[in-house]
Design a protein around this motif. Structure first.
Motif, PDB file in Angstrom:
ATOM      1  N   LEU A 170      77.626 -46.113  35.147  1.00 43.24           N
ATOM      2  CA  LEU A 170      76.533 -47.065  35.397  1.00 43.24           C
ATOM      3  C   LEU A 170      75.312 -46.414  36.046  1.00 43.24           C
ATOM      4  CD1 LEU A 170      78.203 -50.406  36.566  1.00 43.24           C
ATOM      5  CD2 LEU A 170      77.053 -49.913  34.416  1.00 43.24           C
ATOM      6  N   HIS A 171      75.219 -45.084  36.055  1.00 43.67           N
ATOM      7  CA  HIS A 171      74.041 -44.431  36.647  1.00 43.67           C
ATOM      8  C   HIS A 171      72.769 -44.998  36.052  1.00 43.67           C
ATOM      9  CE1 HIS A 171      76.895 -41.630  38.194  1.00 43.67           C
ATOM     10  NE2 HIS A 171      77.256 -41.242  36.981  1.00 43.67           N
ATOM     11  N   GLY A 172      71.835 -45.333  36.927  1.00 44.30           N
ATOM     12  CA  GLY A 172      70.552 -45.820  36.431  1.00 44.30           C
ATOM     13  C   GLY A 172      70.505 -47.319  36.223  1.00 44.30           C
ATOM     14  N   ALA A 173      71.613 -48.004  36.495  1.00 44.04           N
ATOM     15  CA  ALA A 173      71.600 -49.465  36.306  1.00 44.04           C
ATOM     16  C   ALA A 173      70.581 -50.119  37.222  1.00 44.04           C
ATOM     17  CB  ALA A 173      72.993 -50.038  36.567  1.00 44.04           C
ATOM     18  N   ALA A 174      70.385 -49.550  38.417  1.00 43.72           N
ATOM     19  CA  ALA A 174      69.424 -50.139  39.351  1.00 43.72           C
ATOM     20  C   ALA A 174      68.004 -50.022  38.810  1.00 43.72           C
ATOM     21  CB  ALA A 174      69.530 -49.461  40.709  1.00 43.72           C
ATOM     22  N   ARG A 175      67.774 -49.060  37.892  1.00 38.61           N
ATOM     23  CA  ARG A 175      66.443 -48.948  37.306  1.00 38.61           C
ATOM     24  C   ARG A 175      66.284 -49.918  36.131  1.00 38.61           C
ATOM     25  NH1 ARG A 175      64.602 -42.891  36.674  1.00 38.61           N
ATOM     26  NH2 ARG A 175      65.301 -42.942  38.829  1.00 38.61           N
ATOM     27  N   VAL A 176      67.383 -50.106  35.374  1.00 40.81           N
ATOM     28  CA  VAL A 176      67.332 -50.980  34.199  1.00 40.81           C
ATOM     29  C   VAL A 176      67.239 -52.444  34.625  1.00 40.81           C
ATOM     30  CG1 VAL A 176      68.582 -51.731  32.152  1.00 40.81           C
ATOM     31  CG2 VAL A 176      68.634 -49.332  32.826  1.00 40.81           C
ATOM     32  N   ALA A 177      68.094 -52.815  35.581  1.00 42.96           N
ATOM     33  CA  ALA A 177      68.166 -54.235  35.986  1.00 42.96           C
ATOM     34  C   ALA A 177      68.175 -54.317  37.504  1.00 42.96           C
ATOM     35  CB  ALA A 177      69.423 -54.877  35.403  1.00 42.96           C
ATOM     36  N   VAL A 222      90.770 -59.654  57.544  1.00 43.67           N
ATOM     37  CA  VAL A 222      90.008 -58.428  57.819  1.00 43.67           C
ATOM     38  C   VAL A 222      90.295 -57.367  56.752  1.00 43.67           C
ATOM     39  CG1 VAL A 222      89.727 -56.541  59.445  1.00 43.67           C
ATOM     40  CG2 VAL A 222      89.895 -58.884  60.281  1.00 43.67           C
ATOM     41  N   ALA A 223      91.576 -57.192  56.397  1.00 42.34           N
ATOM     42  CA  ALA A 223      91.921 -56.190  55.385  1.00 42.34           C
ATOM     43  C   ALA A 223      91.273 -56.522  54.051  1.00 42.34           C
ATOM     44  CB  ALA A 223      93.442 -56.120  55.229  1.00 42.34           C
ATOM     45  N   GLY A 224      91.291 -57.809  53.685  1.00 45.82           N
ATOM     46  CA  GLY A 224      90.667 -58.217  52.434  1.00 45.82           C
ATOM     47  C   GLY A 224      89.180 -57.909  52.430  1.00 45.82           C
ATOM     48  N   GLY A 225      88.506 -58.146  53.574  1.00 45.38           N
ATOM     49  CA  GLY A 225      87.083 -57.850  53.676  1.00 45.38           C
ATOM     50  C   GLY A 225      86.793 -56.378  53.472  1.00 45.38           C
ATOM     51  N   LEU A 226      87.626 -55.518  54.074  1.00 49.62           N
ATOM     52  CA  LEU A 226      87.418 -54.072  53.931  1.00 49.62           C
ATOM     53  C   LEU A 226      87.591 -53.645  52.477  1.00 49.62           C
ATOM     54  CD1 LEU A 226      89.237 -52.653  57.074  1.00 49.62           C
ATOM     55  CD2 LEU A 226      86.790 -52.669  56.579  1.00 49.62           C
ATOM     56  N   LEU A 227      88.656 -54.141  51.825  1.00 50.63           N
ATOM     57  CA  LEU A 227      88.910 -53.771  50.428  1.00 50.63           C
ATOM     58  C   LEU A 227      87.765 -54.262  49.537  1.00 50.63           C
ATOM     59  CD1 LEU A 227      92.709 -54.542  50.230  1.00 50.63           C
ATOM     60  CD2 LEU A 227      91.645 -52.304  49.944  1.00 50.63           C
ATOM     61  N   THR A 228      87.277 -55.500  49.816  1.00 49.99           N
ATOM     62  CA  THR A 228      86.156 -56.027  49.034  1.00 49.99           C
ATOM     63  C   THR A 228      84.949 -55.108  49.189  1.00 49.99           C
ATOM     64  OG1 THR A 228      86.986 -58.211  49.598  1.00 49.99           O
ATOM     65  CG2 THR A 228      84.842 -58.110  48.558  1.00 49.99           C
ATOM     66  N   GLY A 229      84.688 -54.693  50.433  1.00 51.23           N
ATOM     67  CA  GLY A 229      83.599 -53.749  50.673  1.00 51.23           C
ATOM     68  C   GLY A 229      83.777 -52.512  49.805  1.00 51.23           C
ATOM     69  N   GLY A 230      85.001 -52.044  49.689  1.00 46.29           N
ATOM     70  CA  GLY A 230      85.289 -50.856  48.880  1.00 46.29           C
ATOM     71  C   GLY A 230      84.842 -51.030  47.448  1.00 46.29           C
ATOM     72  N   TYR A 231      85.237 -52.148  46.810  1.00 50.97           N
ATOM     73  CA  TYR A 231      84.889 -52.232  45.380  1.00 50.97           C
ATOM     74  C   TYR A 231      83.432 -52.589  45.148  1.00 50.97           C
ATOM     75  CZ  TYR A 231      86.458 -57.270  45.419  1.00 50.97           C
ATOM     76  OH  TYR A 231      86.664 -58.598  45.677  1.00 50.97           O
ATOM     77  N   VAL A 232      82.818 -53.338  46.091  1.00 45.00           N
ATOM     78  CA  VAL A 232      81.395 -53.639  45.906  1.00 45.00           C
ATOM     79  C   VAL A 232      80.563 -52.358  46.044  1.00 45.00           C
ATOM     80  CG1 VAL A 232      79.415 -54.856  46.864  1.00 45.00           C
ATOM     81  CG2 VAL A 232      81.585 -56.038  46.616  1.00 45.00           C
ATOM     82  N   PHE A 233      80.889 -51.529  47.074  1.00 46.58           N
ATOM     83  CA  PHE A 233      80.108 -50.299  47.269  1.00 46.58           C
ATOM     84  C   PHE A 233      80.344 -49.303  46.152  1.00 46.58           C
ATOM     85  CE2 PHE A 233      79.803 -51.636  51.800  1.00 46.58           C
ATOM     86  CZ  PHE A 233      78.430 -51.753  51.782  1.00 46.58           C
ATOM     87  N   LEU A 244      77.902 -50.395  43.591  1.00 44.07           N
ATOM     88  CA  LEU A 244      76.510 -50.216  44.008  1.00 44.07           C
ATOM     89  C   LEU A 244      76.145 -48.741  44.061  1.00 44.07           C
ATOM     90  CD1 LEU A 244      75.975 -52.922  46.746  1.00 44.07           C
ATOM     91  CD2 LEU A 244      75.255 -52.912  44.368  1.00 44.07           C
ATOM     92  N   SER A 245      77.055 -47.892  44.605  1.00 46.57           N
ATOM     93  CA  SER A 245      76.678 -46.487  44.781  1.00 46.57           C
ATOM     94  C   SER A 245      76.479 -45.824  43.421  1.00 46.57           C
ATOM     95  CB  SER A 245      77.735 -45.749  45.605  1.00 46.57           C
ATOM     96  OG  SER A 245      78.938 -45.712  44.893  1.00 46.57           O
TER      97      SER A 245
END
Lengths: 491, 95
Positions: free
Chosen positions: A374-381, A427-438, A441-442
């Protein structure tokens, strides 16, 4: 229990989408998309008036269909929870209508096209079914609403007509049908035992005897299958990820919530408290398993839409943590848990709808949805990637989002109720969610290869709609907590 | 009593068929068997209670089950026309 003023509004909320659907189908051509566009603001206005009415009266709005009171007639009831869910539905449906204009307008020059006609008609049908599921005061009527919901959702999901999609949606249909038959079997037993299916009349009569327990278990298993709670989640990821973006957003954001509200009505209204206390920890345990399992599997997905779908499996789990916290606790703790659960349902609806729409725009712009490329997705959309990130904040539970308030209330309720182990899961669910969202995004933020070109232009309106829904999911957290007293009305 | 037993047997057979049969058409038939059992159970309830409401519910239920069967069959038929497959095997992962 008596009919209250304003009951006509409840009837209108069912009749108007159905009338629109019938006229749209009979007229054909371009009528369906025009009717849907006109009904969107009308639906928003009706939901807003109802919400204001419930807030002002601090009591549910009740209508008896045809003026016949239960047990002879049928009741429609809008308590605070129903009013909040109806408002959520109206906003998300309006957003989907705006989003889908780019995909499902009848092409110029053609009198009528198959996909647009089907899309707009089934969208109106789905809207009517959702309103019926939130307003219904009778267990059998709610069965009919759930079936309408399944048919409408399925038709929308199959619209592209790809073979892999048919397989996924057929599996969804089979799960949904087994679920509704089990639910129906439960209603037959309840009718046999009590001679009524009206929720309020049942709640006064219900005993904790064998037929009731069997009926409740059948109905619960059926609804859990429809909601795809772990371990009945097998059908959800493929069915939600395979559908067109507008349909995925409806399926993940709203359709599963109808079964959830029905499950709440069954356990918190109909069933005696002793039964609820016995079942609540089991439901929460399944919810906790769903959070951990769904998040870990989402983290390992190679494709964006499947990642978002597994995230739904996980986020549905949070809805069930509310059961042991709201049942049998002190009033103040129970209120926190109840508000947290309802707010989780609402903020997840907005965030997940935004995420699926954004993922759809990104997939179209990039020509694929493989996360590693997905490189460049932030530029496309750019706006869609922003929407994905904002919706992710709400799913993770980072302040000031609506998801944060929901998870914070559940966390506090867990600690006050002395059931700290649920807090660990949150709390564990929040951390894991952070993992897949980042992870998404990254990759999306990284610079594209020099010879990179977008596969297709993205539609600015679609990007704005996705962003708008994501912003709502965040802004929900900025509302003062007292505003959520709404969902306690008529509890 | 006998109707109640038949209804339970139909429900059990239908559920068994839905879970074990791999052919989609058989699954749809099993679903109808299951539905038939549930409707018969409504009939048993109506006989015992002596009121007409369960019969009204059964009529609505039949219409819903008919619509569900029609929808499922259309999807099965379309799947067969596109891929020639008559099952939804678990090994297929959607792309």
């Amino acid at each position: 229990m008596e009919a209250t003023p304003g009951g006509a509004l409840l009837v209108l909320m069912l009749v108007i989408p159905v009338t629109g659907l019938l006229i749209a189908f009979a007229q054909g051509g371009r009528a369906p998309e025009r009717i849907a566009l006109w009904l969107a603001p009308l639906g928003l206005a009706m939901a807003a008036v109802l919400l204001a009415g419930v807030l002002h009266a601090k009591a549910p709005v009740i209508a008896f269909v045809g003026g016949w009171a239960p047990p002879l007639g049928l009741a429609l009831r809008a308590d605070g929870l129903a009013a909040a869910m109806l408002m959520t539905t109206a906003v998300i449906i309006a957003a989907i209508i705006l989003f889908a204009r780019a995909d499902y307008m009848t092409p110029p020059g053609l009198p009528e096209a198959r996909a647009p006609l089907a899309f707009w008609c089934f969208l109106l049908a789905l809207w009517a079914a959702l309103n019926a599921a939130f307003l219904g005061g009778d267990l059998f009527n709610l069965f009919v609403a759930l079936e309408m919901l399944t048919f409408g959702a399925l038709a929308l999901a199959c619209l592209d007509g790809r073979a892999t999609q048919f397989k996924a949606e057929l599996r969804y249909l089979l799960f949904a049908l087994i679920g509704s038959v089990l639910y129906l079997l439960g209603t037959a037993l309840l009718y046999g035992a009590y001679g009524t299916l009206d929720i309020l009349l049942l709640s006064r009569a219900a005993r904790a005897d064998a037929p009731t327990i069997v009926a409740a278990s059948l109905m619960t298993v059926g609804l859990l299958g429809k909601m795809a709670l772990f371990p009945l989640h097998l059908w959800l990821p493929a069915a939600h990820a395979g559908a067109p973006p507008a349909a995925s957003a409806l399926l993940s954001g709203l359709v599963v919530k109808a079964s959830y509200v029905l499950l709440l009505r069954l356990w918190f209204w109909v069933m005696p408290a002793a039964l609820l206390l016995a079942v609540a920890p089991i439901l929460a345990l399944l919810g906790a398993a769903a959070i951990l399992f769904g998040s870990v599997v989402a983290l390992r997905q190679a494709r964006l839409k499947l990642l978002v779908a597994y995230s739904t499996v996980a986020q549905i789990g949070y809805l069930f943590l509310m059961f042991p916290l709201a049942a049998g606790s002190l009033a103040e703790v129970a209120e926190r848990a109840w508000t947290g659960g309802a707010l989780q349902a609402i903020s997840h609806a907005f965030a997940k709808a935004a995420m699926f729409l954004a993922a759809g725009v990104i997939a179209r712009g990039m020509g694929h949805d493989r996360i590693a490329e997905l490189h460049g997705a932030a530029r496309v959309a750019p706006l869609s990637v922003l929407a994905f990130g904002l919706a992710g904040l709400s799913l993770m539970g980072i302040p000031p989002s609506g998801g944060f308030t929901a998870k914070w209330l559940l966390l506090q309720a867990a600690l006050y109720a002395g059931q700290w182990w649920w807090a660990l899961v949150i709390v564990a669910g929040g951390l894991l969610t952070g993992g897949y969202v980042f992870r998404v995004l990254s990759t999306a933020m990284r610079a594209p290869a020099p010879d990179f070109a977008p596969a297709a232009p993205v539609d600015a309106m679609q990007e704005r709609v996705a962003l708008g829904l994501a912003v709502i999911s965040v802004v929900l957290g900025l509302l003062p907590l007292a505003a959520f007293g709404l969902v306690l009305i008529g509890r | 009593m006998i109707y109640g037993l038949v209804a339970s047997a139909l429900v059990a057979l239908g559920l068994y068929g839905l879970v074990t049969q791999s052919a989609l058409l058989r699954k749809v038939l099993a679903f109808n068997l299951l539905g038939g059992g549930v409707f018969l159970l409504f009939g048993v309830v109506a006989r015992r209670g002596g009121d007409a409401v369960p019969e009204a519910l059964v009529i609505t239920g039949l219409v819903v089950a008919f619509a569900a069967t029609a929808l499922a069959l259309v999807l099965v038929l379309r799947l067969f026309q596109i891929t020639g497959a008559a099952t939804i095997a678990e090994d297929e992962t959607p792309r």
